[in-house]
Motif scaffolding. Structure first.
Motif, short mmCIF file in Angstrom:
data_model
loop_
_atom_site.label_atom_id
_atom_site.label_comp_id
_atom_site.label_asym_id
_atom_site.label_seq_id
_atom_site.Cartn_x
_atom_site.Cartn_y
_atom_site.Cartn_z
N ALA A 166 35.43 36.65 38.17
CA ALA A 166 36.64 37.13 37.49
C ALA A 166 36.69 38.66 37.49
N LEU A 167 35.58 39.30 37.18
CA LEU A 167 35.55 40.76 37.14
C LEU A 167 35.81 41.36 38.52
N ALA A 168 35.15 40.80 39.53
CA ALA A 168 35.33 41.30 40.88
C ALA A 168 36.77 41.13 41.34
N SER A 169 37.36 39.96 41.07
CA SER A 169 38.73 39.70 41.49
C SER A 169 39.72 40.60 40.76
N ALA A 170 39.52 40.77 39.44
CA ALA A 170 40.42 41.62 38.67
C ALA A 170 40.32 43.07 39.12
N ALA A 171 39.11 43.51 39.49
CA ALA A 171 38.94 44.87 39.98
C ALA A 171 39.75 45.09 41.25
N LEU A 172 39.68 44.14 42.17
CA LEU A 172 40.45 44.25 43.41
C LEU A 172 41.95 44.23 43.14
N VAL A 173 42.38 43.35 42.24
CA VAL A 173 43.81 43.26 41.91
C VAL A 173 44.29 44.59 41.32
N ASP A 174 43.48 45.18 40.42
CA ASP A 174 43.86 46.46 39.82
C ASP A 174 44.00 47.55 40.87
N LEU A 322 53.38 31.00 36.14
CA LEU A 322 53.16 30.07 37.25
C LEU A 322 52.65 30.81 38.49
N GLY A 323 53.17 32.01 38.73
CA GLY A 323 52.70 32.76 39.88
C GLY A 323 51.23 33.10 39.77
N LYS A 324 50.81 33.60 38.61
CA LYS A 324 49.41 33.96 38.43
C LYS A 324 48.51 32.73 38.43
N PHE A 325 48.89 31.72 37.67
CA PHE A 325 48.08 30.51 37.60
C PHE A 325 47.99 29.84 38.96
N GLY A 326 49.15 29.64 39.58
CA GLY A 326 49.16 28.94 40.86
C GLY A 326 48.43 29.69 41.95
N GLY A 327 48.69 31.00 42.07
CA GLY A 327 48.04 31.78 43.11
C GLY A 327 46.54 31.87 42.92
N THR A 328 46.10 32.11 41.68
CA THR A 328 44.66 32.20 41.42
C THR A 328 43.98 30.86 41.62
N TYR A 329 44.60 29.80 41.14
CA TYR A 329 44.00 28.47 41.25
C TYR A 329 43.84 28.07 42.72
N LEU A 330 44.88 28.27 43.51
CA LEU A 330 44.79 27.91 44.92
C LEU A 330 43.74 28.75 45.65
N GLY A 331 43.70 30.05 45.34
CA GLY A 331 42.70 30.90 45.96
C GLY A 331 41.29 30.49 45.58
N ALA A 332 41.08 30.18 44.30
CA ALA A 332 39.75 29.78 43.84
C ALA A 332 39.33 28.44 44.44
N ARG A 333 40.24 27.49 44.48
CA ARG A 333 39.91 26.17 45.02
C ARG A 333 39.60 26.24 46.51
N SER A 334 40.28 27.14 47.22
CA SER A 334 40.04 27.26 48.66
C SER A 334 38.65 27.80 48.97
N THR A 335 38.00 28.43 47.97
CA THR A 335 36.64 28.92 48.18
C THR A 335 35.58 27.94 47.70
N ARG A 340 38.01 22.77 37.19
CA ARG A 340 38.09 23.29 35.82
C ARG A 340 37.72 24.77 35.78
N ALA A 341 36.75 25.18 36.59
CA ALA A 341 36.41 26.60 36.66
C ALA A 341 37.55 27.40 37.27
N ALA A 342 38.24 26.83 38.26
CA ALA A 342 39.39 27.51 38.88
C ALA A 342 40.52 27.67 37.87
N THR A 343 40.70 26.67 37.00
CA THR A 343 41.73 26.77 35.96
C THR A 343 41.38 27.85 34.95
N ALA A 344 40.09 27.92 34.56
CA ALA A 344 39.65 28.97 33.64
C ALA A 344 39.84 30.35 34.26
N LEU A 345 39.53 30.48 35.53
CA LEU A 345 39.71 31.75 36.23
C LEU A 345 41.19 32.13 36.28
N ALA A 346 42.06 31.14 36.50
CA ALA A 346 43.50 31.40 36.52
C ALA A 346 43.98 31.88 35.16
#
Length: 420
Positions: A166-174, A322-335, A340-346
């Motif tokens: 989560a920290l690494a992803s948020a850093a890149l997004v920022d 929906l954009g944040k949840f959906g985009g993060t969830y799909l990205g997390a699941r693809s890795t 449930r962890a992907a939902t928490a990350l979203a």
């Protein structure tokens, strides 16, 4: 200023701190980050409450420029702290996963946000239609790194695999968000501002190739205390302010210079000194940031809130969540991250906090947002930040095992800005 104005200014500062601290504490009592209460304090002191009688009495027009100046200094130091707190070590061993998650967390809401921006042009005319559409995409794509880090720390998730991702992803997004926002502001700069904006390229190169190596060689590897630490804090503070002044003079916003200076600060060999710098910066921003919330809240006017505004707010919330949840969830699941962890990350990536308010302030100052849309987007920032804790509790009450990525150094719980 006469004596009465000085007295009123000091009273206003004391009142702002009392209300912000009080509502921030109440927010923590119900499982929310303090920034939710502090943003709410700013909105309550604005013109919405009692038809503007409170804001007019407490903050007359001759006092507001002084509060705005203090708020600008607070945001400058906050943005320096954001850059300083982005742990590059968090990316090690998680580069691919963080890149995929941040890509989904940015691209999906950005695309939906640009579509929303196109629709909102019908009711919010602007001369910069293209910049407005892009700005709306950015406004719903941002993640508040400091708020996310605070939530992880409070829930003791910062040292877990999920917390590191989560920290690494948020850093890149920022980093992507601030870079894109700088591009938007450069595009709308008028007249002679364009050639000054081009100076950002050599400015960044000097910071990376000259200033950062010099700081790495000169920063003392001591324990972060004593006269050396005090001297270095003064030097770093001067550097952050000068970088903010430089980018403002180039036709960009001062927040970019402060953020860049924090980002290029060396992290190797001076951990205790960096921790001391962050602690001292948090001490100053804990006083000045509540002033920023009030200055931002004075521009939030919900008195004319009707069915049309309700529909726009619903659309903004729908796209943002929906954009944040959906985009993060799909990205997390693809890795390969569990559902449930992907939902928490979203849920974590959906938090926006003060970072959103800073971006909205830039948009308002640049003339991309009118007062009505600015107010709705502030409400969106408040709602999405407030929903992070409950959603995380519901989906991640019993953490699942998150598979580690390639071996790297152990995660460290980052220092975070309490008010961010």
């Amino acid at each position: 200023m006469d004596g009465n104005q000085v007295a009123l200014l000091l009273f206003d500062l004391a009142f702002i701190l009392v209300l912000a601290q009080g509502l921030g504490h109440l927010a923590t009592r119900i499982g929310q980050p303090p920034v939710v209460g502090e943003i709410l304090a700013g909105v309550l002191l604005g013109p919405t409450l009692l038809n503007g009688a409170v804001s007019d009495a407490l903050f007359p027009h001759e006092i507001r420029p002084l509060l705005s100046a203090m708020a600008d200094v607070g945001v400058t130091l906050f943005m320096f702290g954001v850059g300083l707190e982005i742990e590059r070590q968090a990316l090690r061993g998680r580069g691919r996963m963080a890149a995929v998650v941040s890509l989904g967390s940015t691209v999906v809401p950005f695309v939906l946000g640009t579509g929303l921006g196109y629709l909102l042009l019908r009711n919010h005319e602007t001369d910069q239609k293209g910049a407005f559409i892009v700005f709306m995409g950015l406004a719903v794509s941002v993640t508040a790194f400091p708020v996310l880090a605070r939530i992880l720390s409070d829930r003791r998730l910062a040292a877990t695999a999920l917390g590191g991702i989560a920290l690494a992803s948020a850093a890149l997004v920022d980093i992507v968000a601030w870079t894109a926002l700088a591009g938007v502001q450069a595009a709308i700069g008028g007249g002679g501002a364009h050639w000054r904006v081009a100076l950002m390229i050599p400015f960044v190169l000097v910071l990376v190739l000259v200033v950062r190596p010099w700081l790495r060689r000169r920063m003392p590897p001591g324990d972060g205390r004593g006269p050396a630490a005090s001297w270095w804090y003064a030097l770093v503070l001067i550097g952050a302010l000068l970088c903010g002044a430089a980018t403002e003079a180039m036709g960009m916003h001062y927040i970019f210079g402060a953020f860049l200076f924090g980002l290029i600060m060396p992290s190797e060999g001076a951990d205790r000194l960096r921790a001391d710098l962050m602690q001292r910066t948090r001490t100053v921003t804990s006083v000045l940031l509540p002033v920023y919330f009030v200055v931002a809240g004075l521009k939030v006017d919900l008195r004319g809130f009707g069915w049309a505004q309700s529909a726009e707010l619903a659309a903004v919330l729908l796209v943002a969540v929906l954009g944040k949840f959906g985009g993060t969830y799909l990205g997390a699941r693809s890795t390969g991250l569990p559902a449930r962890a992907a939902t928490a990350l979203a849920a974590l990536m959906n938090t926006r906090g003060l970072t959103e308010l800073v971006i909205l302030g830039v948009g308002l100052q640049a003339g991309l947002l009118d007062g009505g849309l600015y107010s709705l987007l502030v409400v969106m920032a408040l709602v999405t930040t407030a929903m992070t804790g409950p959603v995380l509790t519901r989906t991640y009450a019993k953490p699942v095992i998150v598979p580690e990525t390639t071996p790297g150094p152990p995660d460290r719980s980052p220092s975070v800005t309490p008010a961010a």
